[in-house]
Write a protein that holds these residues in place. Structure first.
Motif: not given
Length: 267
Positions: A65-89
Motif C-alpha cells: 500500500y503506497t502513497i506517492q505525493p508529487v509536489i511542484p515547487i517554482e524556482l523562478n519563471p523558467k524552472w521548477n523543482i518537482i518533489s516525488r515521494t514514494i512511501v510504502p505505508v
C-alpha cells in the motif's frame, strides 16, 4: 487467490467510477495530459495497492500500500523543482519459502527531486534531472538498512494524445548497517500511453530494476487503463493495471494487479 483487502479496493474503485462524472472540455484535456507527465506543474497524490502472487516455491503473495505525493515547487519563471515521494505505508509479504516467516509493516521511503524547465525544448521534449535518496524507514525484513543516494532523470514527449519517454535512477548505499548488503541498483521505466478525447488513458510500461550485486533483473510489464473523473468538485484519476513478470530472481512473483486512485489539485 486475491485477498479480501484487494477485493475491497477494487470494489471501492468500481463505486467511485459509478458515482463519478466524466470531465470534458479543454481544461480536462490539459489535466489528462499533465497526468501522464511526471514533472508537470500539478500537485497530485496517488494512493495505490500493488498485489503480486506466485513468489517462490510457496506461491506466496505480497501486497504493498503506497502513497506517492508529487509536489511542484517554482524556482523562478523558467524552472521548477518537482518533489516525488514514494512511501510504502504498509507491506504484507508472505514468505516465498516454507522455512521463512512473513513480513508486515512499513517499507523504505524513496525521495526524488527533479529540476525541470517549465517550457519544453524547441522539439517538444520535456526533461528533468536531480538527486534520488532511499531512506531506511522500513520495518524488519522490509528494509535495506542502508541510506542510499544517486542521480535520477527523465525525458518524455507528448503529441496527438501520445506520451512516451523514460524515467531512470541509480542508487548506491553510503551508510547504514555494515552487516547488510551494499546497495547498487538501477531502475528503468520506459513508458508509452495514449489518452482519448474522453480522458481515458491506455498505457504500457516496465518498472525494471537491476541489482548489480546479485546480477539479477526484475522486469514487470504493466498494462493499465485509467479514467479521469470528477467526484463532487474534485477531479481524480482511477486506474487498474495488470502486471506480468517476464524476468525475476528465483523467488520473484509471476504476475500481479494494481489499483490506484490519484487525487488532483490543479491551480
Amino acid at each position: 487467490m486475491i485477498k479480501k483487502s484487494e477485493k475491497l479496493v477494487f470494489a471501492v474503485l468500481c463505486l467511485l467510477i459509478g458515482s463519478g462524472s466524466a470531465l470534458a472540455g479543454d481544461d480536462a484535456a490539459e489535466l489528462a495530459k499533465k497526468l501522464q507527465n511526471p514533472v508537470a506543474a500539478l500537485i497530485s497524490v496517488p494512493v495505490k495497492v500493488d498485489w503480486d502472487t506466485g513468489m517462490g516455491p510457496e506461491d506466496a503473495d505480497r501486497t504493498i500500500y503506497t502513497i506517492q505525493p508529487v509536489i511542484p515547487i517554482e524556482l523562478n519563471p523558467k524552472w521548477n523543482i518537482i518533489s516525488r515521494t514514494i512511501v510504502p505505508v504498509y507491506i504484507d509479504a508472505e514468505s516465498p519459502v516454507a522455512s521463512g516467516g512473513s513480513s508486515y509493516g512499513m517499507g523504505d521511503i524513496l525521495q526524488s527531486f527533479f529540476f525541470s524547465p517549465k517550457a519544453p525544448t524547441a522539439r517538444g521534449w520535456i526533461w528533468g534531472v536531480g538527486p534520488v535518496l532511499a531512506l531506511p524507514t522500513g520495518d524488519d525484513g522490509l528494509t535495506s538498512d542502508k541510506f542510499s543516494v544517486g542521480p535520477t532523470g527523465l525525458v518524455l514527449k507528448q503529441e496527438n494524445g501520445w506520451t512516451y519517454g523514460v524515467l531512470a535512477n541509480q542508487l548506491w548505499s553510503v551508510s547504514g548497517d555494515d552487516d547488510r548488503p551494499y546497495v547498487n541498483a538501477t531502475f528503468l521505466q520506459p513508458f508509452l500511453s495514449y489518452t482519448t478525447k474522453t480522458q481515458t488513458t491506455l498505457g504500457v510500461n516496465t518498472e525494471s530494476t537491476y541489482d548489480w550485486n546479485a546480477e539479477e533483473w526484475t522486469v514487470p510489464i504493466n498494462l493499465s487503463v485509467s479514467q479521469l473523473v470528477k467526484i463532487g468538485k474534485r477531479p481524480i484519476s482511477l486506474q487498474v493495471a495488470y502486471r506480468n513478470y517476464v524476468e525475476t530472481p528465483d523467488i520473484g512473483p509471476d504476475w500481479g494487479l494494481r489499483f490506484q486512485v490519484t487525487f488532483l489539485f490543479p491551480k
